[in-house]
Design an enzyme around this catalytic site. Structure first.
Site, PDB file in Angstrom:
ATOM      1  N   ARG A 114      37.877 -56.061 -44.269  1.00 32.33           N
ATOM      2  CA  ARG A 114      36.880 -55.267 -44.994  1.00 32.33           C
ATOM      3  C   ARG A 114      35.847 -56.205 -45.606  1.00 32.33           C
ATOM      4  NH1 ARG A 114      37.580 -54.542 -50.070  1.00 32.33           N
ATOM      5  NH2 ARG A 114      39.814 -54.145 -49.933  1.00 32.33           N
TER       6      ARG A 114
ATOM      7  N   LYS B 189      20.162 -46.657 -33.784  1.00 30.51           N
ATOM      8  CA  LYS B 189      18.976 -46.289 -33.026  1.00 30.51           C
ATOM      9  C   LYS B 189      18.525 -47.428 -32.102  1.00 30.51           C
ATOM     10  CE  LYS B 189      19.179 -42.561 -35.673  1.00 30.51           C
ATOM     11  NZ  LYS B 189      20.021 -42.883 -36.821  1.00 30.51           N
TER      12      LYS B 189
END
Length: 379
Positions: free
Chosen positions: A46, A195
């Protein structure tokens, strides 16, 4: 390095163990330590993961920044940035922005006492009137989603420096191929890597890039403490996508220009939103701060009827009707009911987003096929 060389080489190196030219997928949650605190810089995934580190370094290099941080989504990156604020703080945001950003501002953080003011930034000097003693941040998208409004980043940076505000620029639509906001004075650049940066519609991820060490330290603490980090497989996919960013973006721009010009002369099209037109508001600013004008286009049909827009969207073939943008394949969408449905209609209309607006993400297919697809759908 020039940009195309950076996309392939910056931030990455052959694996020191095997010589693998591609960064390995370190599919591990934890790392063995020789003694408590005696390790190779990795303790728990993490906090850090070597695959993610390579991606963060690559993105920082592309944006001409010093520190990159990756997140499980663009919204997780946005969440991290706003968590630097406290109750009573105020943010000035552009009023034409991604619906998910508007939603997290108004439906999540507003409940924690952070105030958001949504304003037009067509004339960047006008934002000064909204600055109060509690204003801490200015949030900019340029070009905006979905009206492709252009905002003067350098002008915004000058105002932010004058009032000691943090300037955040969402660079998702442009990518560093088209503009590098940190070079224009921005403090933070954020991305939905989903994107154009990843570019293949197969991963969801976000990123933040900064130059300042203290700011990076604060954001890295929140990244680790709140835990919205991506896994190594997704980081590998984005690393792979970055290697073709320059050639993909060049084709997106070339196709975008031809399709914008085609739509502009179409007898059934009322208006086309594309910053490459000299008639587009703030075209000169776009020309000054961008290297080209991108592959995002929005348009409205004559009559401005939603049912006509829906009919066109249902007929399109190569332009797939789907959320998101920036993939190699062309996509079309209806912002009012899809990406921007969380923005109340009155607010959408106030900003110029009509219920009949169609948004195109122009892919890298042969442009003649894309134009033929639009021709049969519009009629």
């Amino acid at each position: 390095m020039k940009f195309g060389t950076k996309t392939i080489h910056a931030g990455v190196a052959p694996d020191p163990t095997t010589g693998a030219i591609m960064t390995p997928i370190y599919q591990t949650s934890t790392y063995v330590q020789r003694s408590p605190g005696d390790h190779n810089g990795y303790e728990y995934s993490r906090t850090h993961n070597p695959t993610r580190t390579a991606l963060q370094n690559a993105i920082a290099a592309l944006e001409n920044g010093k520190h990159g941080l990756c997140f499980a989504s663009g919204m997780a990156a946005t969440d991290c940035i706003i968590k630097m604020l406290k109750p009573g703080d105020e943010v000035i945001s552009t009023n034409d922005l991604y619906g998910g950003t508007y939603r997290i501002f108004t439906k999540v953080f507003q409940d924690y006492g952070i105030k958001f003011t949504f304003v037009s930034m067509a004339d960047i000097s006008s934002i000064e009137q909204y600055v109060t003693e509690n204003t801490k941040m200015v949030w900019v998208e340029t070009p905006t989603n979905p009206l492709l409004n252009i905002i003067d980043i350098k002008g915004a940076a000058d105002i932010c420096k004058k009032h000691n505000l943090t300037l955040v620029v969402d660079n998702t639509f442009s990518t560093p191929y088209l503009q590098t906001p940190l070079d224009l004075g921005a403090d933070i650049v954020m991305h939905s890597l989903t994107k154009y940066m990843a570019g293949h519609s197969d991963v969801v991820m976000g990123a933040i890039v900064v130059k300042e060490d203290a700011l990076a330290e604060k954001l890295a603490f929140l990244q680790n403490a709140c835990g919205g980090t991506p896994g190594p497989q997704d980081c590998f996919l984005v690393l792979r996508g970055l290697k073709t960013l320059h050639v993909r973006m060049q084709r997106h721009c070339e196709n975008g220009r031809k399709i914008a010009e085609y739509l502009k002369q179409h007898p059934k099209v009322e208006k086309v939103f594309w910053p490459g037109f000299e008639s587009h508001p703030n075209h000169q600013i776009a020309k000054d701060q961008m290297r080209d004008f991108g592959g995002m286009i929005s348009f409205v049909l004559k009559g401005d009827k939603q049912e006509d827009a829906i009919q066109v969207l249902e007929k399109l073939h190569y332009f797939a009707l789907a959320e998101s943008l920036g993939g190699v394949e062309s996509l079309c969408g209806h912002p009012a009911t899809m990406t921007h449905a969380s923005i109340p209609q009155v607010e959408r209309l106030k900003g110029g987003l009509s219920d009949s607006l169609i948004r195109l993400s122009v892919g890298i297919e042969d442009v003649e096929d894309l134009i033929a697809d639009l021709e049969q759908a519009i009629g």
